[in-house]
Motif scaffolding. Sequence first.
Motif, PDB file in Angstrom:
ATOM      1  N   ALA A 163       0.807  -1.161  -0.023  1.00 41.05           N
ATOM      2  CA  ALA A 163       0.017   0.005   0.114  1.00 41.05           C
ATOM      3  C   ALA A 163       0.699   1.319   0.134  1.00 41.05           C
ATOM      4  O   ALA A 163       0.314   2.236  -0.773  1.00 41.05           O
ATOM      5  N   ASP A 164       1.826   1.306   0.724  1.00 37.19           N
ATOM      6  CA  ASP A 164       2.952   2.504   0.887  1.00 37.19           C
ATOM      7  C   ASP A 164       3.520   2.703  -0.527  1.00 37.19           C
ATOM      8  O   ASP A 164       3.833   3.696  -0.873  1.00 37.19           O
ATOM      9  N   SER A 165       3.881   1.677  -1.301  1.00 36.51           N
ATOM     10  CA  SER A 165       4.779   1.675  -2.420  1.00 36.51           C
ATOM     11  C   SER A 165       3.917   1.904  -3.635  1.00 36.51           C
ATOM     12  O   SER A 165       4.417   2.068  -4.686  1.00 36.51           O
ATOM     13  N   ALA A 166       2.600   1.691  -3.592  1.00 37.41           N
ATOM     14  CA  ALA A 166       1.766   1.704  -4.832  1.00 37.41           C
ATOM     15  C   ALA A 166       1.910   3.083  -5.476  1.00 37.41           C
ATOM     16  O   ALA A 166       1.844   2.825  -6.791  1.00 37.41           O
ATOM     17  N   PRO A 167       1.913   4.220  -4.869  1.00 34.53           N
ATOM     18  CA  PRO A 167       1.984   5.281  -5.726  1.00 34.53           C
ATOM     19  C   PRO A 167       2.930   5.434  -6.591  1.00 34.53           C
ATOM     20  O   PRO A 167       3.380   6.112  -7.548  1.00 34.53           O
ATOM     21  N   TYR A 168       4.331   4.657  -6.016  1.00 31.95           N
ATOM     22  CA  TYR A 168       5.553   4.888  -6.709  1.00 31.95           C
ATOM     23  C   TYR A 168       5.733   3.897  -7.922  1.00 31.95           C
ATOM     24  O   TYR A 168       6.563   3.712  -8.804  1.00 31.95           O
ATOM     25  N   ARG A 169       5.124   2.819  -7.510  1.00 33.64           N
ATOM     26  CA  ARG A 169       5.043   1.561  -8.759  1.00 33.64           C
ATOM     27  C   ARG A 169       4.095   1.565  -9.841  1.00 33.64           C
ATOM     28  O   ARG A 169       4.387   1.179 -10.842  1.00 33.64           O
ATOM     29  N   ILE A 170       2.744   2.287  -9.538  1.00 35.70           N
ATOM     30  CA  ILE A 170       1.723   2.739 -10.446  1.00 35.70           C
ATOM     31  C   ILE A 170       1.739   4.152 -10.759  1.00 35.70           C
ATOM     32  O   ILE A 170       1.473   4.878  -9.938  1.00 35.70           O
ATOM     33  N   GLN A 171       2.280   4.308 -12.043  1.00 33.47           N
ATOM     34  CA  GLN A 171       1.983   5.724 -12.358  1.00 33.47           C
ATOM     35  C   GLN A 171       0.809   6.337 -12.831  1.00 33.47           C
ATOM     36  O   GLN A 171      -0.275   5.584 -13.403  1.00 33.47           O
ATOM     37  N   GLY A 172       0.463   7.294 -12.588  1.00 29.62           N
ATOM     38  CA  GLY A 172      -0.624   8.091 -13.039  1.00 29.62           C
ATOM     39  C   GLY A 172      -2.113   7.797 -11.997  1.00 29.62           C
ATOM     40  O   GLY A 172      -3.211   7.873 -12.392  1.00 29.62           O
ATOM     41  N   LEU A 173      -1.652   7.441 -10.848  1.00 29.48           N
ATOM     42  CA  LEU A 173      -2.835   7.213 -10.056  1.00 29.48           C
ATOM     43  C   LEU A 173      -3.302   8.438  -9.468  1.00 29.48           C
ATOM     44  O   LEU A 173      -2.935   9.480  -9.196  1.00 29.48           O
ATOM     45  N   PRO A 174      -4.763   8.510  -9.488  1.00 29.29           N
ATOM     46  CA  PRO A 174      -5.414   9.855  -9.034  1.00 29.29           C
ATOM     47  C   PRO A 174      -5.189   9.925  -7.572  1.00 29.29           C
ATOM     48  O   PRO A 174      -5.001   8.943  -7.060  1.00 29.29           O
ATOM     49  N   PRO A 175      -5.578  11.350  -7.191  1.00 26.55           N
ATOM     50  CA  PRO A 175      -5.244  11.467  -5.687  1.00 26.55           C
ATOM     51  C   PRO A 175      -6.075  10.651  -4.837  1.00 26.55           C
ATOM     52  O   PRO A 175      -5.812  10.265  -3.682  1.00 26.55           O
ATOM     53  N   GLU A 176      -7.409  10.207  -5.084  1.00 27.14           N
ATOM     54  CA  GLU A 176      -8.305   9.572  -4.504  1.00 27.14           C
ATOM     55  C   GLU A 176      -7.690   8.124  -4.333  1.00 27.14           C
ATOM     56  O   GLU A 176      -8.088   7.573  -3.200  1.00 27.14           O
ATOM     57  N   ALA A 177      -7.168   7.558  -5.364  1.00 21.45           N
ATOM     58  CA  ALA A 177      -6.635   6.430  -4.999  1.00 21.45           C
ATOM     59  C   ALA A 177      -5.407   6.207  -4.261  1.00 21.45           C
ATOM     60  O   ALA A 177      -5.168   5.501  -3.351  1.00 21.45           O
ATOM     61  N   GLN A 178      -4.646   7.485  -4.450  1.00 26.87           N
ATOM     62  CA  GLN A 178      -3.376   7.360  -3.472  1.00 26.87           C
ATOM     63  C   GLN A 178      -4.119   7.583  -1.941  1.00 26.87           C
ATOM     64  O   GLN A 178      -3.193   7.109  -1.228  1.00 26.87           O
ATOM     65  N   GLU A 179      -4.804   8.340  -1.654  1.00 21.83           N
ATOM     66  CA  GLU A 179      -5.404   8.407  -0.371  1.00 21.83           C
ATOM     67  C   GLU A 179      -5.990   7.296   0.118  1.00 21.83           C
ATOM     68  O   GLU A 179      -5.776   6.909   1.307  1.00 21.83           O
ATOM     69  N   GLU A 180      -6.842   6.585  -0.860  1.00 24.97           N
ATOM     70  CA  GLU A 180      -7.246   5.252  -0.318  1.00 24.97           C
ATOM     71  C   GLU A 180      -6.028   4.102  -0.087  1.00 24.97           C
ATOM     72  O   GLU A 180      -6.063   3.320   1.084  1.00 24.97           O
ATOM     73  N   PHE A 181      -4.782   4.144  -0.719  1.00 24.28           N
ATOM     74  CA  PHE A 181      -3.676   3.296  -0.442  1.00 24.28           C
ATOM     75  C   PHE A 181      -3.162   3.748   0.963  1.00 24.28           C
ATOM     76  O   PHE A 181      -2.686   3.027   1.809  1.00 24.28           O
TER      77      PHE A 181
END
Length: 434
Positions: A248-266
């Motif tokens: 969950a912590d590394s998802a924003p760095y591994r997956i490009q183009g995540l919307p802010p809502e998804a980053q907040e969810e992770f």
Amino acid sequence: METSPNKLRDNLRDGLRDGLRELGLALTTPAASGDAPLARAGKAWVRLLPYVIVLGVVASLLPVTITVLVGDYQLGGALAGALATAQTAPLLLAITRPLPAWWIVGTADVLGALALLGADGTPGRSWPWTPMVVVGYLLLMALLGLRESRRTLVAVWLATGLAGFLFELVSQNKSDGVHVLLFVLSGVILVVTYALRARGEAQRRLVVQETISEAERAQRTLLEERARIARELHDVVAHHMSVITVQADSAPYRIQGLPPEAQEEFATIAGSARESLAEMRRLLAVLRSEDAPGERAPQPGLDRLQQLVEATVRAGVPAELALEAELGEVRQAVQLSAYRIVQEALANVVRHAPGARTEVAVRGDGEDLLVLVVNGPAAEPMTPLEHSGTGHGLVGMRERVRLTGGSLDVGSLPDGGFRVAARLPLRTKGTDSP
């Protein structure tokens, strides 16, 4: 071939031995208030024995007392009959109410001694107690000793001695020392019967305490096994929670183009996972014994079964392992439970069936993991320590099986061996994946 007289003699001897054993057990079993001394005996004839004995004594003493008082002591017939009845008949009451009977008999004995004080035939004969009084009073002491408290028995014994001493002071010429004999014999009988009863009470308390201790040991074993399971489950679940947190912590760095809502969810998922890990560590601090070695080591699984069997072989048990090569992915909780069940089963073989040939089989049927441990009869003599098992190891096995929602079947085999069979679900109920 034995003849009929020999069989009859053996049957009589066995029956007499059983009867004496039953009688001894009944004599040392405390009677409840209002019950006869042998009321809790298993055999009917033993329960009736006190009534038969006392009735026989009363039936013998009553006419003999009347005859002796009238013929030897030259006491009036009416008075002799009244005294004899009062001195002997209450012995029937003493079977269930010995203390009230003692008051009646003791009063009648004292009145009889006073009546004989002026009788013409008293000189040269036993006084203040007649031989019939001594016999009836000793029987009464036996019934008292099997029922009353120690303080009551001491008081009765001292009252007996005091009465004889007072009569000795009244007339030393008539007294022949029978009061000393009665005082000594009554004390001996009270001590013996009270000791029998105290021994029975101690044995009964010991049996009760052993039963309670056994139940407490079983409960302690159950709680210890549950605590151990909780510690092991923490290690299993903590691994997965750590993986969730990292992913969950590394998802924003591994997956490009995540919307802010998804980053907040992770981020929320990672925070919840970290909080759960902290709570589990606090729980583990309570459950884990810090002085227990090996608790922080990685938890064993199916890959450790071969080492376990080899260690059993080194302990002198010829054990073999049949482990299915392609089991697929098996939940770590199931692997751990299977390992512990095999471990406990092999430990039982080492303890209770030394040298027995043992087979361990672990395989899957698509839905469940089947664990089977079968051993033959012991090939070496068992020591008393090995033979006196408590069966508490099976408690841990059942807890392991209950943890995974499986089933356990254990039992002895016709050849003297033992079988442990566990079925552990490979998939969690309500899911289609391991």
